[in-house]
Design a protein around this motif. Sequence first.
Motif, PDB file in Angstrom:
ATOM      1  N   GLN A  14      34.588 -13.523  17.423  1.00 35.24           N
ATOM      2  CA  GLN A  14      35.812 -12.717  17.426  1.00 35.24           C
ATOM      3  C   GLN A  14      36.968 -12.911  16.328  1.00 35.24           C
ATOM      4  N   PHE A  15      36.646 -14.325  16.285  1.00 35.14           N
ATOM      5  CA  PHE A  15      37.413 -15.124  14.634  1.00 35.14           C
ATOM      6  C   PHE A  15      37.464 -14.350  13.174  1.00 35.14           C
ATOM      7  N   HIS A  16      35.693 -13.392  13.013  1.00 38.38           N
ATOM      8  CA  HIS A  16      36.032 -13.081  11.545  1.00 38.38           C
ATOM      9  C   HIS A  16      36.473 -11.694  12.005  1.00 38.38           C
ATOM     10  N   GLU A  17      36.341 -11.224  13.100  1.00 37.86           N
ATOM     11  CA  GLU A  17      36.750  -9.823  12.818  1.00 37.86           C
ATOM     12  C   GLU A  17      38.641  -9.750  13.176  1.00 37.86           C
ATOM     13  N   ASP A  18      39.024 -10.605  13.956  1.00 44.13           N
ATOM     14  CA  ASP A  18      40.222  -9.973  14.250  1.00 44.13           C
ATOM     15  C   ASP A  18      41.329 -11.490  13.069  1.00 44.13           C
ATOM     16  N   LEU A  80      33.092 -22.732  13.074  1.00 38.50           N
ATOM     17  CA  LEU A  80      33.769 -21.732  12.198  1.00 38.50           C
ATOM     18  C   LEU A  80      34.139 -22.497  10.631  1.00 38.50           C
ATOM     19  N   LEU A  81      33.674 -23.624   9.996  1.00 38.17           N
ATOM     20  CA  LEU A  81      33.867 -24.444   9.214  1.00 38.17           C
ATOM     21  C   LEU A  81      32.701 -24.468   8.243  1.00 38.17           C
ATOM     22  N   GLY A  82      31.857 -24.745   9.080  1.00 34.07           N
ATOM     23  CA  GLY A  82      30.454 -25.800   9.057  1.00 34.07           C
ATOM     24  C   GLY A  82      30.832 -27.285   8.948  1.00 34.07           C
ATOM     25  N   TYR A  83      29.897 -28.164   9.421  1.00 26.53           N
ATOM     26  CA  TYR A  83      29.827 -29.541   9.623  1.00 26.53           C
ATOM     27  C   TYR A  83      30.849 -30.199   8.370  1.00 26.53           C
ATOM     28  N   ASN A  84      30.949 -30.093   7.005  1.00 23.09           N
ATOM     29  CA  ASN A  84      30.928 -31.367   7.061  1.00 23.09           C
ATOM     30  C   ASN A  84      32.643 -30.446   5.967  1.00 23.09           C
ATOM     31  N   ILE A  85      33.002 -31.270   7.040  1.00 29.85           N
ATOM     32  CA  ILE A  85      34.900 -30.621   7.456  1.00 29.85           C
ATOM     33  C   ILE A  85      35.518 -32.156   7.234  1.00 29.85           C
ATOM     34  N   GLN A  86      36.519 -31.779   7.435  1.00 29.52           N
ATOM     35  CA  GLN A  86      37.776 -33.066   7.390  1.00 29.52           C
ATOM     36  C   GLN A  86      38.981 -32.512   8.378  1.00 29.52           C
ATOM     37  N   LEU A  87      40.139 -33.239   8.018  1.00 30.59           N
ATOM     38  CA  LEU A  87      41.312 -33.228   8.903  1.00 30.59           C
ATOM     39  C   LEU A  87      42.226 -33.444   7.832  1.00 30.59           C
ATOM     40  N   HIS A  88      42.788 -31.933   7.715  1.00 28.10           N
ATOM     41  CA  HIS A  88      43.483 -30.502   6.358  1.00 28.10           C
ATOM     42  C   HIS A  88      45.188 -31.579   6.814  1.00 28.10           C
ATOM     43  N   ILE A  89      45.604 -30.819   7.756  1.00 34.64           N
ATOM     44  CA  ILE A  89      46.934 -31.256   8.104  1.00 34.64           C
ATOM     45  C   ILE A  89      47.275 -31.834   9.327  1.00 34.64           C
ATOM     46  N   SER A  90      48.364 -32.286   9.650  1.00 37.40           N
ATOM     47  CA  SER A  90      48.849 -32.819  10.986  1.00 37.40           C
ATOM     48  C   SER A  90      50.334 -31.915  11.559  1.00 37.40           C
ATOM     49  N   HIS A  91      50.534 -30.986  11.877  1.00 35.16           N
ATOM     50  CA  HIS A  91      52.264 -30.371  11.236  1.00 35.16           C
ATOM     51  C   HIS A  91      52.492 -29.941  13.027  1.00 35.16           C
ATOM     52  N   VAL A 152      51.228 -12.815  14.011  1.00 33.36           N
ATOM     53  CA  VAL A 152      50.124 -12.598  12.957  1.00 33.36           C
ATOM     54  C   VAL A 152      50.315 -10.973  12.915  1.00 33.36           C
ATOM     55  N   ILE A 153      49.406 -10.518  11.656  1.00 33.92           N
ATOM     56  CA  ILE A 153      48.853  -9.197  11.725  1.00 33.92           C
ATOM     57  C   ILE A 153      47.516  -9.762  11.709  1.00 33.92           C
ATOM     58  N   PRO A 154      46.503  -8.797  12.930  1.00 33.58           N
ATOM     59  CA  PRO A 154      44.930  -9.170  12.970  1.00 33.58           C
ATOM     60  C   PRO A 154      44.438  -7.926  11.931  1.00 33.58           C
ATOM     61  N   ILE A 187      44.107 -20.603  17.503  1.00 34.07           N
ATOM     62  CA  ILE A 187      43.662 -21.056  16.024  1.00 34.07           C
ATOM     63  C   ILE A 187      43.574 -19.757  15.008  1.00 34.07           C
ATOM     64  N   PHE A 188      43.787 -19.900  13.875  1.00 34.66           N
ATOM     65  CA  PHE A 188      43.720 -19.120  12.882  1.00 34.66           C
ATOM     66  C   PHE A 188      43.578 -19.428  11.457  1.00 34.66           C
ATOM     67  N   PRO A 189      43.478 -19.305  10.550  1.00 27.07           N
ATOM     68  CA  PRO A 189      42.845 -19.378   9.160  1.00 27.07           C
ATOM     69  C   PRO A 189      43.658 -19.125   8.293  1.00 27.07           C
ATOM     70  N   GLN A 190      44.305 -19.588   7.154  1.00 21.19           N
ATOM     71  CA  GLN A 190      45.684 -20.531   5.969  1.00 21.19           C
ATOM     72  C   GLN A 190      45.210 -18.867   5.644  1.00 21.19           C
ATOM     73  N   ASN A 191      44.189 -17.377   5.192  1.00 20.14           N
ATOM     74  CA  ASN A 191      44.332 -16.860   5.332  1.00 20.14           C
ATOM     75  C   ASN A 191      45.069 -15.821   5.613  1.00 20.14           C
ATOM     76  N   LEU A 192      44.959 -15.407   7.463  1.00 20.53           N
ATOM     77  CA  LEU A 192      45.705 -14.443   7.652  1.00 20.53           C
ATOM     78  C   LEU A 192      47.126 -14.224   7.356  1.00 20.53           C
ATOM     79  N   TRP A 193      47.661 -13.565   7.468  1.00 23.53           N
ATOM     80  CA  TRP A 193      49.174 -13.174   7.297  1.00 23.53           C
ATOM     81  C   TRP A 193      50.112 -13.450   8.145  1.00 23.53           C
TER      82      TRP A 193
END
Length: 275
Positions: A14-18, A80-91, A152-154, A187-193
């Motif tokens: 669903q995440f990859h589609e929407d 969603l991102l793989g296991y080699n991940i970190q905290l990027h931002i807390s806003h 958002v724009i799905p 939950i959304f990725p940085q490239n979603l408008w």
Amino acid sequence: MTQQTLDIAALTKQFHEDGYLILRNVLSQEKVDRLNAAIDRIVAEEPETLAYNIYNSVERDDEIASLIDEPTLLPLMVNLLGYNIQLHISHLTIRKPNPNDVKTESQSFINWHQDGPHPQFPKQNGITSTYYIKTCYILSDMSEPDRGNTKVIPGSHNKPFQPESQDVRGKVDGEVQVCGKPGDVFIFPQNLWHAGAPNHSDFTRRQLFLGYSPIWMRPIDYRTASDRLLATASPYRKQLLGVIDDNPFKYYVPQESMVPLKEFYIHDAGQSVYK
């Protein structure tokens, strides 16, 4: 809080589609209350304004820091991102009622955009890859539109797209206002408008964004995690705070022992439920 069991495979599809997910009742009411009490303490130390943008908020209160490795969402983020991940931002974002659309330096509303650096991430055939993903904890009643909701724009993350107008106060074809109750997570990725709509209601918007990225990227909030955050950190949290090895090359090719989050990674695509 009650840890839910998520259907990782279905949510990933669903995440990859929407380009976004809304998960209900991730946090208990008691946890929401504790987080709002922490936010009250933080805001009391800030100058009065219609809109607050407080970065590196995990450093401001242990209650917020507890969400770094929130157990319901952690397996999903790994897949969603793989296991080699970190905290990027807390806003932390707070938008008080603003019926007249007063624009403040702290951004009472935010026009349509994709997140990322300046200049932006590279595009291929007009499409930007996913570099980091945000979890947005809804901490006030956002169950109706026009309360400063995120728009958002799905599907706009996986096709060439440009809104007809950048102005969030207008209406873009296909736009959705994300609605939710306290304890829900978006939950959304940085490239979603997406955009931050004005708050025309009597409610104050409170949303807390924790973003995750590959560990080889620079975090937005800090160069290295503080000793205070690391003092009592679990192995999962230490990885998410960027502590895996003294050799920076290992950020690109870590040994398995350096990335304990790998245990949440589902290798068999047919295995749909994390247990």
